[in-house]
Design an enzyme around this catalytic site. Sequence first.
Site, PDB file in Angstrom:
ATOM      1  N   ASP A 108       4.366  46.482  33.097  1.00 32.74           N
ATOM      2  CA  ASP A 108       5.366  47.476  33.123  1.00 32.74           C
ATOM      3  C   ASP A 108       5.282  48.081  31.514  1.00 32.74           C
ATOM      4  OD1 ASP A 108       7.880  48.693  33.658  1.00 32.74           O
ATOM      5  OD2 ASP A 108       9.141  47.108  32.629  1.00 32.74           O
ATOM      6  N   THR A 139       6.920  56.089  38.754  1.00 38.15           N
ATOM      7  CA  THR A 139       7.954  56.965  38.860  1.00 38.15           C
ATOM      8  C   THR A 139       8.085  57.646  37.355  1.00 38.15           C
ATOM      9  OG1 THR A 139       9.167  55.131  38.238  1.00 38.15           O
ATOM     10  CG2 THR A 139       9.249  55.508  40.786  1.00 38.15           C
ATOM     11  N   HIS A 173      23.714  40.717  36.121  1.00 34.92           N
ATOM     12  CA  HIS A 173      24.609  39.451  35.709  1.00 34.92           C
ATOM     13  C   HIS A 173      24.107  38.744  34.430  1.00 34.92           C
ATOM     14  CE1 HIS A 173      28.002  40.205  38.297  1.00 34.92           C
ATOM     15  NE2 HIS A 173      27.046  40.415  39.262  1.00 34.92           N
TER      16      HIS A 173
END
Length: 695
Positions: free
Chosen positions: A320, A255, A621
């Site tokens: 990543d 992306t 969270h």
Amino acid sequence: MPNLIQSRRFVCLLTALLVATGAQAAKVDETAIRASEQDGSEWLSHGRTYAEQRFSPLKQIDAGNVGKLGLAWYLDLENNRGLEATPLVSDGVLYASLSWSRVMAVDLRSGKRLWQFDPQVDRGRSRYACCDAVNRGVALWNGKVYVGALDGRLIALDAKTGRELWSEQTTDPAKPYSITGAPRVVKGKVIIGNGGAEYGVRGFFSAYDAETGKMAWRFYTVPGDPAQPYEHPELAEAAKTWKGDQYWKLGGGGTVWDSMAYDPELDLLYIGTGNGSPWNREIRSPGGGDNLYLSSILALRPDSGKLLWHYQTTPGETWDFTATQQITLATLELDGKPRKVLMQAPKNGFFYVLDRATGELLSAEKFGKVTWAEKVDLATGRPVEVPGSRYEKEQVVMWPSPFGAHNWHSMSFNPQTGLMYIPYQEIPGVYRNEGATFKKIDGFNTGTGFSDTHEIPRDAVSGALLAWDPVRQREAWRVPHSFYWNGGTLSTAGNLVFQGTADGQLHAYSADKGQRLWSFAAQTGIVAAPISFSLDGEQYVAVMAGWGGVAPLIGGDAALAPGVRNLSRLLVFKLGGQSSLPPLPQATTAAVQRTPQAVQASAADLDAGKLLYGNYCSMCHGVGAVSGGLIPDLRHTDQWRRDNFQQIVRDGILRPLGMPSFKNSLSAAEVEQIKAYVMSREYEDHLKAQQAARP
């Protein structure tokens, strides 16, 4: 004579009318953006110019007088998530985006908002935004403002009024795409990419006609279903570098969620592409392969989207290690001759210098701690990997991590000092091969053991402002920071570098030596990059201040260290500014009044809850159920939320606040396992506090 007088009156009347209605005095187009390379009065494009140097030629504020810099005015913003935008300035008006893809225009003389636009993004889409509901900025062109919305829309607004002119859905709304990056406009075409690789999408970027919104072309960064015709010829070559029959089913990734630059003379558009989907190459492409065009720099013709050349920073990407970080164009003196180059400091920790006409690799050196590769072989252009770094057989701890040695935070290049100023960070990464146990979910899909929810020890992370010499490929100086995820940088002709920090400061340093010359307590962490402009003969520095993004969301002990909250503001400074911020408001979160109890759940249920929490909850969270402060800490949430856990997680009763429904992803039993895990973490903290209180 009467006709002449009437003509003069008409001109005066027309001028007054234009000023009164806020009409643009200067048209923003390619001519204006190119002219701004020498004239620093405005900030017309994301990186100020097409070269994305983020260098201001203004020098009224300099290393000698920056100590007199003061707050001219500020604007409180209705915003409780991260602010990452680089504002744009044209004709006395500042344009910026806020969280949830909202846009505002501010009169720089009065400090008042002229208009604000809210695209009404469904807050439930936040589950597919890996790193907060942020937006990095807008684009200006021919009286219009363009913004990419979190839900995949590209929207054109009237620059005078904020009225929507057109809107195009650039992504499939049924798939987990998102947009957080700023559009760019080149030759009358709005270029926009997207995010979502962690959730299993196929990357692409598109060009839309700036006037009508009609799509001109689209470039897919990875091949799709091989049983279907390839959308453009470059994909046939790319397909040869992929293995197996799963990659297109898993998404593939690649992306384009940030970096773009443009060379008008060469007529080349430069695009940085992202990571694989899932991260682990062994899962998406068993048998290896470079997996083009992941983690690559692409050079294309902006009129057609035709690829001229590419360079892959991380072949066979599996960590990543995106190449979506800022691409900067400059002319460097190399081997005694001027060379038009492209520079990038991507996540993987190497600083690259390429010939921007041909894509030839000129140099690549480590700019920080890198343990996954020894070096980049200049003969082949490929990294020399350290054995075992692909974690095929054993879990590895290595540097950099998915956070990157440098992430999206803007760097700046000063042509006077010849230095690049990089927001550097040092964070370890833990990778484990999920291999045959991998199962695609409607959540984070990495294949690297990300769901193990490793907490980051406070003493294991740090950051720095790094001044890098791209000619000598070595560090010139650095300013250590105690925390990571610090703000982007701005360099100026006044021998200055500005940077905000995670612990709530805005600093100015001498660009040549790195001496700190000025600081301002912003009351909130700063992740965005400052800009500079001039108005009515005075130079200003402005920044969007508001703590957010992935660091406070991921949480853990390290994310709590800065001790700052999000107090979203636009801060504007000038020499002799006399304004001041109000006293820091008291925290309004009430302490939870209950005594934690031991959880009545089996070890198997707690382990399952930990895994599910890591897959579905940790990105908002916090790892280990330790929130970084923006999103509720589930260990200490109020009793109403604890009692209504099922309704919140599965039924989505808090969707308007950004908490989506997971009814199609999690069963009621699985939600109970997550709840049990969270309660066990609360009880663990309770026991630790009791032990610490004992004499």
